[in-house]
Design a protein around this motif. Structure first.
Motif, PDB file in Angstrom:
ATOM      1  N   ALA A 157      31.437  40.299  15.920  1.00  0.00           N
ATOM      2  CA  ALA A 157      32.793  40.491  16.423  1.00  0.00           C
ATOM      3  C   ALA A 157      33.903  40.830  16.870  1.00  0.00           C
ATOM      4  O   ALA A 157      34.642  41.157  16.659  1.00  0.00           O
ATOM      5  N   VAL A 158      34.149  39.481  17.200  1.00  0.00           N
ATOM      6  CA  VAL A 158      35.190  38.769  17.199  1.00  0.00           C
ATOM      7  C   VAL A 158      35.998  38.551  15.607  1.00  0.00           C
ATOM      8  O   VAL A 158      37.402  39.152  15.989  1.00  0.00           O
ATOM      9  N   ALA A 159      35.499  38.476  14.488  1.00  0.00           N
ATOM     10  CA  ALA A 159      35.948  38.252  13.864  1.00  0.00           C
ATOM     11  C   ALA A 159      36.230  39.634  12.912  1.00  0.00           C
ATOM     12  O   ALA A 159      37.218  39.749  13.129  1.00  0.00           O
ATOM     13  N   LYS A 160      35.695  40.347  13.308  1.00  0.00           N
ATOM     14  CA  LYS A 160      35.766  42.281  12.484  1.00  0.00           C
ATOM     15  C   LYS A 160      37.287  42.015  13.377  1.00  0.00           C
ATOM     16  O   LYS A 160      38.154  43.442  13.259  1.00  0.00           O
ATOM     17  N   ALA A 161      36.740  42.167  15.216  1.00  0.00           N
ATOM     18  CA  ALA A 161      38.272  43.146  15.428  1.00  0.00           C
ATOM     19  C   ALA A 161      39.649  42.059  14.920  1.00  0.00           C
ATOM     20  O   ALA A 161      40.740  42.289  15.022  1.00  0.00           O
ATOM     21  N   VAL A 162      40.210  40.540  15.114  1.00  0.00           N
ATOM     22  CA  VAL A 162      40.525  39.898  14.324  1.00  0.00           C
ATOM     23  C   VAL A 162      41.330  40.469  13.465  1.00  0.00           C
ATOM     24  O   VAL A 162      42.327  40.893  12.962  1.00  0.00           O
ATOM     25  N   ARG A 163      40.894  41.261  12.551  1.00  0.00           N
ATOM     26  CA  ARG A 163      40.937  41.611  11.476  1.00  0.00           C
ATOM     27  C   ARG A 163      41.419  43.079  11.272  1.00  0.00           C
ATOM     28  O   ARG A 163      42.599  43.208  11.026  1.00  0.00           O
ATOM     29  N   ILE A 164      40.982  43.394  12.277  1.00  0.00           N
ATOM     30  CA  ILE A 164      41.395  45.075  12.484  1.00  0.00           C
ATOM     31  C   ILE A 164      42.495  44.849  12.835  1.00  0.00           C
ATOM     32  O   ILE A 164      43.808  45.793  12.179  1.00  0.00           O
ATOM     33  N   LYS A 165      42.858  44.565  14.201  1.00  0.00           N
ATOM     34  CA  LYS A 165      43.772  44.609  14.963  1.00  0.00           C
ATOM     35  C   LYS A 165      45.084  43.794  14.653  1.00  0.00           C
ATOM     36  O   LYS A 165      46.272  44.040  14.739  1.00  0.00           O
ATOM     37  N   THR A 166      44.971  42.869  13.474  1.00  0.00           N
ATOM     38  CA  THR A 166      46.134  41.589  13.063  1.00  0.00           C
ATOM     39  C   THR A 166      45.930  41.931  11.583  1.00  0.00           C
ATOM     40  O   THR A 166      47.004  41.323  11.507  1.00  0.00           O
ATOM     41  N   GLY A 167      44.789  42.268  11.062  1.00  0.00           N
ATOM     42  CA  GLY A 167      44.784  42.011   9.491  1.00  0.00           C
ATOM     43  C   GLY A 167      44.959  41.026   9.271  1.00  0.00           C
ATOM     44  O   GLY A 167      45.083  40.442   7.853  1.00  0.00           O
ATOM     45  N   LEU A 168      44.255  39.351  10.446  1.00  0.00           N
ATOM     46  CA  LEU A 168      44.124  38.227   9.443  1.00  0.00           C
ATOM     47  C   LEU A 168      43.200  38.838   9.634  1.00  0.00           C
ATOM     48  O   LEU A 168      41.968  38.527   9.099  1.00  0.00           O
ATOM     49  N   PHE A 169      42.993  37.080   8.141  1.00  0.00           N
ATOM     50  CA  PHE A 169      42.234  37.814   7.480  1.00  0.00           C
ATOM     51  C   PHE A 169      41.293  36.381   8.334  1.00  0.00           C
ATOM     52  O   PHE A 169      40.576  34.811   8.206  1.00  0.00           O
ATOM     53  N   ALA A 170      40.322  36.570   9.267  1.00  0.00           N
ATOM     54  CA  ALA A 170      39.333  35.537   9.896  1.00  0.00           C
ATOM     55  C   ALA A 170      37.662  35.252   9.283  1.00  0.00           C
ATOM     56  O   ALA A 170      37.241  36.630   8.861  1.00  0.00           O
ATOM     57  N   GLU A 171      37.853  34.039   9.671  1.00  0.00           N
ATOM     58  CA  GLU A 171      36.288  34.063   9.365  1.00  0.00           C
ATOM     59  C   GLU A 171      35.635  32.972  10.264  1.00  0.00           C
ATOM     60  O   GLU A 171      36.146  32.794  11.047  1.00  0.00           O
ATOM     61  N   ILE A 172      34.021  33.501  10.244  1.00  0.00           N
ATOM     62  CA  ILE A 172      32.756  32.531  11.196  1.00  0.00           C
ATOM     63  C   ILE A 172      32.937  31.601  10.412  1.00  0.00           C
ATOM     64  O   ILE A 172      32.556  31.191   9.082  1.00  0.00           O
ATOM     65  N   LYS A 173      32.987  30.430  11.070  1.00  0.00           N
ATOM     66  CA  LYS A 173      32.339  28.797  11.311  1.00  0.00           C
ATOM     67  C   LYS A 173      31.371  28.841  11.982  1.00  0.00           C
ATOM     68  O   LYS A 173      31.271  29.236  13.233  1.00  0.00           O
ATOM     69  N   TRP A 174      30.145  29.413  10.902  1.00  0.00           N
ATOM     70  CA  TRP A 174      28.581  29.005  12.030  1.00  0.00           C
ATOM     71  C   TRP A 174      28.276  27.707  12.549  1.00  0.00           C
ATOM     72  O   TRP A 174      28.428  26.849  12.552  1.00  0.00           O
ATOM     73  N   PRO A 175      28.069  27.820  14.129  1.00  0.00           N
ATOM     74  CA  PRO A 175      27.400  29.763  14.709  1.00  0.00           C
ATOM     75  C   PRO A 175      28.511  30.198  15.298  1.00  0.00           C
ATOM     76  O   PRO A 175      28.478  30.667  15.839  1.00  0.00           O
TER      77      PRO A 175
END
Ligand code: ATP
Length: 325
Positions: A157-175
Motif C-alpha cells: 500500500a505504501v510503495a504504491k501510494a508513494v509511486r502514485i503521489k510522487t512518481g518516485l520508484f519506491a520498492e519493498i525491502k521484505w518484509p
C-alpha cells in the motif's frame, strides 16, 4: 465544522456561495464567516468574492483529523481519526485506543513522536512535521497465524501510494521497509494482541520520511526522505489518504482468499531484493542465497545450495550482501 467546511469547498472547483454553505452545514452566515476566518488563519488559501462565495485555492501541509476527514475516500480505513500534535508513539496510542474499544479502521496520526518504535525494541526517528507517523487499528476475524501478512499489505500500500503521489520508484525491502534508490523512506511495525486462536486487535504502524533534510549519524547512510529524493514538497495529507485507499484495496483482496495469491505477482514486482543475493539474518542459523520473490503466505523464497527455502518474517532480517539492500 472544519472538516464539513473543507468538504463543501472541495466539492467543486468553483465557488460555493455562503448561502449554500449555511444550508449544507445547517449553520448561520456568521458561523460560516468565522469558520472561513479560522481556516485562513491556519494557512488555507481561500478566495472570497462577493456575489460568488468562497473558493479553496490551496491547502497547507496540515494532517489533523479534520483535514484528513475532509479528503477521505475510503469505506472503513480511517473511519475514526485521532490526531496528536506530539505523542510518544502512534502504536502505543493505538493500543490504548484499542483497549478503550475504538473500532476496526481507526487511524492514529501524529505530527511528531518522542519514542517512535521499530522492530525488536529499536527506535524510529520521528522529527516534528517532517514525516508521516500513522497507525491503523484492525479487528480482523481471521486466526492469529495469518496476521504477519498484514505487514506485507501495508508495504505494498505504501510503495504504491508513494509511486502514485510522487512518481518516485519506491520498492519493498521484505518484509517491512520501503526504499528508494536503496535507502529507507518507510518502516512498518505490526503488533498483535491475541489469544490462542483469536485476534483481539492488530495495529500496523507506518513511519514515512517526507521532508527530512538530514538524519542522525547512525542512520544517515541508509535513510532518505521523499523530499531529498524528489526535490519537491510532498503534501502529507494526500499521501496518507492514498495509503489508506491502497491499504483497503489490498486488505480486502487478502480477506477474500486469506492469503496473498491475488496480488503476489504485483508484490514481487515491487520487491527490491528480487533475484539479488541476500543475507538472511536468522538468529538460529544465518545463511546467504538469492531472493526469488514471495509465496502466497508472504514468506520470502530464498534459493540456497540448490534448494528453495521459505523464510517467514518473524525474527528474521534480510540484508543485501554488500549493504542494506
Ligand atoms: P530489519 O530488516 O531487521 O527490520 P531495520 O533496520 O529495517 O532492520 P526496523 O525495525 O524496520 O529495522 O527499523 C528500525 C531501524 O530503522 C532503526 O534501528 C534505525 O536503524 C532505522 N531508522 C530509525 N529511524 C529511521 C528513519 N526515520 N528513517 C530510516 N531509518 C530509520
Amino acid at each position: 465544522m472544519k472538516s464539513e467546511l473543507l468538504t463543501a469547498l472541495r466539492s467543486t472547483k468553483g465557488f460555493v456561495s455562503g448561502q449554500e454553505l449555511c444550508e449544507k452545514l445547517g449553520v448561520s452566515r456568521t458561523a460560516v464567516w468565522k469558520g472561513m476566518k479560522k481556516l485562513k488563519s491556519e494557512g488555507y488559501n481561500i478566495e472570497a468574492v462577493s456575489n460568488k462565495g468562497y473558493r479553496l485555492l490551496k491547502s497547507p501541509d496540515i494532517i489533523d483529523a479534520e483535514e484528513l476527514k475532509s479528503i477521505r475516500k475510503t469505506a472503513w480505513a480511517g473511519n475514526e481519526i485521532v490526531y496528536f500534535d506530539v505523542t510518544d508513539s502512534t502504536n502505543i496510542q493505538a493500543k490504548r485506543l484499542a483497549e478503550e474499544g475504538m473500532p476496526h479502521g481507526t487511524l492514529v496520526i501524529a505530527g511528531c513522536q518522542k519514542s517512535g518504535k521499530g522492530r525488536r525494541g529499536r527506535g524510529w526517528e520521528s522529527p516534528k512535521h517532517d514525516g508521516i507517523f500513522m497507525t491503523l487499528l484492525l479487528r480482523p476475524s481471521f486466526p492469529p497465524a495469518k496476521a504477519s501478512m498484514l505487514t506485507l499489505v501495508a508495504a505494498i500500500a505504501v510503495a504504491k501510494a508513494v509511486r502514485i503521489k510522487t512518481g518516485l520508484f519506491a520498492e519493498i525491502k521484505w518484509p517491512n521497509d520501503i526504499v528508494i534508490n536503496g535507502k529507507k523512506i518507510c518502516g512498518i511495525l505490526t503488533e498483535l494482541n491475541t489469544e490462542i486462536d483469536t485476534i483481539h486487535y492488530v495495529i500496523t504502524g507506518i513511519g514515512i520520511n517526507v521532508s527530512n533534510q538530514k538524519f542522525e549519524k547512525e542512520i544517515a547512510p541508509v535513510a532518505t526522505s521523499l523530499m531529498l529524493e524528489s526535490g519537491k514538497e510532498i503534501h502529507r495529507a494526500g499521501l496518507i489518504e492514498e495509503v489508506l485507499e491502497q491499504y483497503e484495496f489490498y486488505y480486502n483482496k487478502f480477506c477474500q482468499t486469506m492469503d496473498l495469491s491475488e496480488w503476489k505477482e504485483e508484490y514481487n514486482e515491487y520487491l527490491v531484493n528480487r533475484n539479488r543475493p541476500v543475507k538472511v539474518i536468522d538468529p538460529k542459523e544465518p545463511f546467504t542465497g538469492i531472493a526469488k520473490g514471495i509465496n502466497e503466505r508472504g514468506e520470502l523464497l530464498v534459493e540456497t545450495e540448490g534448494q528453495i527455502l521459505a523464510v517467514s518474517s518473524g525474527e528474521v532480517s534480510v540484508r543485501g550482501i554488500y549493504g542494506y539492500v
